[in-house]
Design a protein around this motif. Structure first.
Motif, PDB file in Angstrom:
ATOM      1  N   LEU A   1      45.223  45.035  28.129  1.00 15.11           N
ATOM      2  CA  LEU A   1      44.804  43.691  28.562  1.00 15.11           C
ATOM      3  C   LEU A   1      46.020  42.879  29.000  1.00 15.11           C
ATOM      4  N   THR A   2      47.093  42.992  28.228  1.00 16.57           N
ATOM      5  CA  THR A   2      48.338  42.309  28.583  1.00 16.57           C
ATOM      6  C   THR A   2      48.838  42.790  29.932  1.00 16.57           C
ATOM      7  N   ARG A   3      48.820  44.100  30.133  1.00 19.59           N
ATOM      8  CA  ARG A   3      49.282  44.651  31.415  1.00 19.59           C
ATOM      9  C   ARG A   3      48.476  44.085  32.578  1.00 19.59           C
TER      10      ARG A   3
ATOM     11  N   ILE B   1      39.502  38.205  36.307  1.00 23.91           N
ATOM     12  CA  ILE B   1      40.659  38.142  37.211  1.00 23.91           C
ATOM     13  C   ILE B   1      41.110  39.498  37.735  1.00 23.91           C
ATOM     14  N   VAL B   2      40.515  40.596  37.253  1.00 20.60           N
ATOM     15  CA  VAL B   2      40.874  41.921  37.767  1.00 20.60           C
ATOM     16  C   VAL B   2      39.604  42.680  38.132  1.00 20.60           C
ATOM     17  N   GLY B   3      39.745  43.688  38.982  1.00 20.29           N
ATOM     18  CA  GLY B   3      38.599  44.468  39.399  1.00 20.29           C
ATOM     19  C   GLY B   3      38.332  45.674  38.531  1.00 20.29           C
ATOM     20  N   ARG B   4      39.273  46.020  37.663  1.00 20.48           N
ATOM     21  CA  ARG B   4      39.116  47.221  36.840  1.00 20.48           C
ATOM     22  C   ARG B   4      38.142  46.988  35.696  1.00 20.48           C
ATOM     23  N   ASP B   5      37.648  48.071  35.101  1.00 17.35           N
ATOM     24  CA  ASP B   5      36.780  47.982  33.924  1.00 17.35           C
ATOM     25  C   ASP B   5      37.617  47.516  32.734  1.00 17.35           C
ATOM     26  N   THR B   6      37.096  46.566  31.980  1.00 17.85           N
ATOM     27  CA  THR B   6      37.865  45.996  30.863  1.00 17.85           C
ATOM     28  C   THR B   6      37.205  46.197  29.506  1.00 17.85           C
TER      29      THR B   6
ATOM     30  N   THR C   1      39.561  38.770  31.020  1.00 18.94           N
ATOM     31  CA  THR C   1      40.356  39.648  31.877  1.00 18.94           C
ATOM     32  C   THR C   1      39.504  40.161  33.026  1.00 18.94           C
ATOM     33  N   GLY C   2      38.241  40.440  32.744  1.00 21.54           N
ATOM     34  CA  GLY C   2      37.325  40.895  33.782  1.00 21.54           C
ATOM     35  C   GLY C   2      37.104  39.885  34.881  1.00 21.54           C
TER      36      GLY C   2
END
Length: 320
Positions: free
Chosen positions: A144-146, A131-136, A128-129
Motif C-alpha cells: 500500500l505504501t509503495r 488513486i491507483v488502477g491496480r487491485d488493492t 488506495t483503490g
C-alpha cells in the motif's frame, strides 16, 4: 500569477465544484467519447472497424478537447482583461490554480496514511483503490505504501511542474490545455481492449507535453533531496540514470526513480490488474523495507518541489 496560483492551491486545494474546469473537461470527454466510441464496444467485439479508424476518432477527441479548453480560457481571460486588468489577473490566477493539485495530492496520500497509522488496512486499501488502477484488496502495508509513494512521485510532474511550466510559457490558456491533455490521458490513455487504439493520440500527446517537465522534475527532486535531512541527492541522481529508462512511460520513471533513490527504497514490482499479474520495472535499491512513513516523506518531497518553484518565481519577480 503563477506564484499566486501555487499559494491558492496550498491554501484551498482542488474543490470538487460542479463548475470546476477539470470536472467540465471530464464531462466533455465522456460526452464526445460516447458519440465517437459507444460503450457497447466494451462488451461486444468491434467488428469491421479498422484500428486506424479508431485512432482517427481518438485523435478527433483529443484535438477537440484541447482546442476547446484553450479557446474558452483564452476568451474568459480576454474579457476579464477588457473589464479591468486586475480582474484579468485574478481570473488567470484562479484558472491556473485549478490546473495544479499539490494539496489534493497530499490529501489523497493522507487518506491512505492515516488508516495505516491506525492499523486499519481495510480503509487503507479502499482509499488506495481511489488513486491507483491496480487491485488493492489483498495488499499489505508495504505494498500500500509503495502504491501511494509511486502515485505521489509520478504526479509531481502531472499535478505540479507540467501545469506550472505551461502557465509560465502561455498563461492560463496553455496551462488549461495541458490539464485537458492530462485528463484525456487519465480517462482514455489505457492499453486495454477498449482504448488500445482509441486512446493512442491522447496518450502520446500527454507523453510529449510531459517530456520537458518530467526532466525538470528530476532536477528539482535532486535539489530537494540535497536540502532535506535524511534524503540522498547523489542516490536520487544515480537512480534516475540507472532505472528511469526501465519504466514503461518515457516520463514517469524519472520522478519515481528519484524518489526511490532519495528515500533508499525500491518502487515497482508485481501489480495485479483485474486479477491479472503484471511485473513492473523495479526502481531504486531496497536498502530498507518500505514503511508508512515513506508516504509522509514523499509528500514532503512534493511540497519541497513546490517551495523551490515558488522561491524561484519570487526571485525572478524581485530581480526583474
Amino acid at each position: 500569477m503563477t506564484a499566486a496560483a501555487i499559494a491558492i492551491d496550498w491554501l484551498i486545494g482542488d474543490p470538487k465544484w460542479p463548475t470546476h474546469p477539470v470536472i467540465l473537461i471530464g464531462r466533455w470527454i465522456r460526452w464526445v467519447e460516447e458519440r465517437l466510441h459507444p460503450r457497447e464496444s466494451i462488451t461486444s467485439p468491434i467488428e469491421g472497424i479498422h484500428p486506424k479508424w479508431l485512432r482517427l476518432k481518438g485523435f478527433l477527441l483529443m484535438l477537440s478537447t484541447i482546442t476547446l479548453s484553450f479557446i474558452v480560457v483564452l476568451v474568459l481571460v480576454h474579457f476579464a482583461n477588457d473589464i479591468h486588468p486586475w480582474l484579468g489577473y485574478a481570473v488567470s490566477t484562479w484558472l491556473i490554480s485549478t490546473t495544479v493539485a499539490i494539496k489534493g495530492l497530499k490529501d489523497a496520500a493522507y487518506l491512505v496514511y492515516n488508516p495505516l497509522r491506525e492499523g486499519n488496512l481495510a480503509d487503507a486499501r479502499k482509499y488506495t483503490g481511489y488513486i491507483v488502477g491496480r487491485d488493492t484488496d489483498a495488499l499489505h502495508e508495504e505494498e500500500l505504501t509503495r502504491a501511494v509513494v509511486e502515485t505521489v512521485a509520478e504526479n509531481i510532474v502531472d499535478a505540479v511542474i507540467a501545469p506550472l511550466f505551461y502557465a509560465l510559457i502561455g498563461g492560463a490558456p496553455l496551462a488549461m490545455l495541458y490539464r485537458a491533455s492530462n485528463t484525456l490521458d487519465s480517462m482514455v490513455g489505457y492499453r486495454n481492449d477498449r482504448y488500445r487504439h482509441f486512446g493512442t493520440a491522447s496518450a502520446r500527446w500527454d507523453d510529449a507535453l510531459n517530456w520537458i517537465p518530467a526532466r525538470l522534475t528530476g532536477v528539482l527532486l535532486i535539489l530537494v533531496a540535497l536540502a532535506k535531512p535524511g534524503l540522498s541527492a547523489p542516490r536520487a541522481a544515480a537512480a534516475i540514470r540507472r532505472f528511469a529508462h526501465l519504466h514503461p512511460s518515457p516520463n514517469s520513471g524519472i520522478p519515481e526513480s528519484a524518489v526511490a533513490g532519495a528515500l533508499g527504497i525500491e518502487l515497482g514490482g508485481l501489480n495485479v490488474y483485474g486479477g491479472a499479474a503484471s511485473e513492473r520495472a523495479r526502481l531504486g535499491w531496497p536498502l530498507r523495507p518500505r514503511t508508512q512513513r515513506d508516504i509522509v516523506n514523499a509528500v514532503s518531497m512534493l511540497y519541497g518541489v513546490s517551495f523551490v518553484v515558488m522561491g524561484g518565481l519570487l526571485c525572478v519577480v524581485l530581480i526583474f
